[in-house]
Write a protein that holds these residues in place. Structure first.
Motif, PDB file in Angstrom:
ATOM      1  N   ARG A  40      43.409 -50.121  21.562  1.00  0.00           N
ATOM      2  CA  ARG A  40      44.528 -49.726  21.999  1.00  0.00           C
ATOM      3  C   ARG A  40      45.594 -48.654  21.249  1.00  0.00           C
ATOM      4  O   ARG A  40      45.978 -47.952  21.295  1.00  0.00           O
ATOM      5  N   GLU A  44      46.644 -44.790  21.391  1.00  0.00           N
ATOM      6  CA  GLU A  44      48.141 -44.684  21.202  1.00  0.00           C
ATOM      7  C   GLU A  44      48.314 -43.559  20.145  1.00  0.00           C
ATOM      8  O   GLU A  44      49.227 -42.841  20.205  1.00  0.00           O
ATOM      9  N   SER A  49      46.388 -39.835  26.971  1.00  0.00           N
ATOM     10  CA  SER A  49      46.980 -39.650  28.347  1.00  0.00           C
ATOM     11  C   SER A  49      47.223 -41.010  29.004  1.00  0.00           C
ATOM     12  O   SER A  49      46.307 -41.995  28.821  1.00  0.00           O
ATOM     13  N   GLU A  50      47.989 -41.157  29.949  1.00  0.00           N
ATOM     14  CA  GLU A  50      48.297 -41.994  30.550  1.00  0.00           C
ATOM     15  C   GLU A  50      46.806 -42.525  31.540  1.00  0.00           C
ATOM     16  O   GLU A  50      46.446 -43.675  31.548  1.00  0.00           O
ATOM     17  N   LEU A  51      46.145 -41.531  32.064  1.00  0.00           N
ATOM     18  CA  LEU A  51      44.656 -41.812  32.687  1.00  0.00           C
ATOM     19  C   LEU A  51      43.745 -42.232  31.632  1.00  0.00           C
ATOM     20  O   LEU A  51      43.078 -43.303  32.070  1.00  0.00           O
ATOM     21  N   CYS A  52      43.703 -41.772  30.422  1.00  0.00           N
ATOM     22  CA  CYS A  52      43.002 -42.190  29.415  1.00  0.00           C
ATOM     23  C   CYS A  52      43.249 -43.670  29.311  1.00  0.00           C
ATOM     24  O   CYS A  52      42.342 -44.690  29.068  1.00  0.00           O
ATOM     25  N   MET A  53      44.516 -44.123  29.060  1.00  0.00           N
ATOM     26  CA  MET A  53      44.822 -45.627  28.749  1.00  0.00           C
ATOM     27  C   MET A  53      44.636 -46.526  29.945  1.00  0.00           C
ATOM     28  O   MET A  53      44.204 -47.548  29.800  1.00  0.00           O
ATOM     29  N   LYS A  54      44.663 -45.998  31.241  1.00  0.00           N
ATOM     30  CA  LYS A  54      44.177 -46.710  32.469  1.00  0.00           C
ATOM     31  C   LYS A  54      42.806 -46.873  32.485  1.00  0.00           C
ATOM     32  O   LYS A  54      42.372 -48.206  32.661  1.00  0.00           O
ATOM     33  N   SER A  55      42.097 -45.949  32.220  1.00  0.00           N
ATOM     34  CA  SER A  55      40.623 -45.880  31.895  1.00  0.00           C
ATOM     35  C   SER A  55      40.308 -46.970  30.992  1.00  0.00           C
ATOM     36  O   SER A  55      39.167 -47.943  31.228  1.00  0.00           O
ATOM     37  N   GLN A  57      42.031 -49.615  29.965  1.00  0.00           N
ATOM     38  CA  GLN A  57      42.183 -51.119  30.687  1.00  0.00           C
ATOM     39  C   GLN A  57      40.990 -51.398  31.502  1.00  0.00           C
ATOM     40  O   GLN A  57      40.722 -52.425  31.583  1.00  0.00           O
ATOM     41  N   ASP A  58      40.712 -50.411  32.449  1.00  0.00           N
ATOM     42  CA  ASP A  58      39.627 -50.612  33.579  1.00  0.00           C
ATOM     43  C   ASP A  58      38.290 -50.959  32.529  1.00  0.00           C
ATOM     44  O   ASP A  58      37.764 -52.061  32.973  1.00  0.00           O
ATOM     45  N   LYS A  61      38.270 -54.336  30.855  1.00  0.00           N
ATOM     46  CA  LYS A  61      38.063 -55.512  31.714  1.00  0.00           C
ATOM     47  C   LYS A  61      36.481 -55.875  32.068  1.00  0.00           C
ATOM     48  O   LYS A  61      36.216 -57.003  32.008  1.00  0.00           O
TER      49      LYS A  61
END
Length: 73
Positions: A40, A44, A49-55, A57-58, A61
């Motif tokens: 992470r 950073e 991007s936000e999409l990259c960070m969400k990807s 996270q997903d 998991k």
């Protein structure tokens, strides 16, 4: 198996996780690590991007669920 190696299975997938796998493969400084915090922090530092960070996270998991009984995380 490190996250870096694990995510490569998605490299040809047309999805945000596939994009993350591709970017990971192209980045020689991407951490070869089991550590969520290290990966992470790297993303950073790269101004992901936000999409990259969400990807991430997903994908994390999924990675964690796959490895939860193997003592690797």
């Amino acid at each position: 198996m490190t996250f870096k190696k694990w995510i490569l299975q998605f490299i040809n997938e047309d999805s945000p996780i596939g994009d993350l796998a591709y970017d990971n493969n192209m980045d020689p400084t991407f951490p070869n690590s089991y550590s969520y915090k290290k990966i992470r922090a790297h993303l950073e530092r790269q101004n992901a991007s936000e999409l990259c960070m969400k990807s991430f996270q997903d994908a994390w998991k999924r990675y964690k669920n796959r490895n939860k009984h193997k003592g690797e995380i």
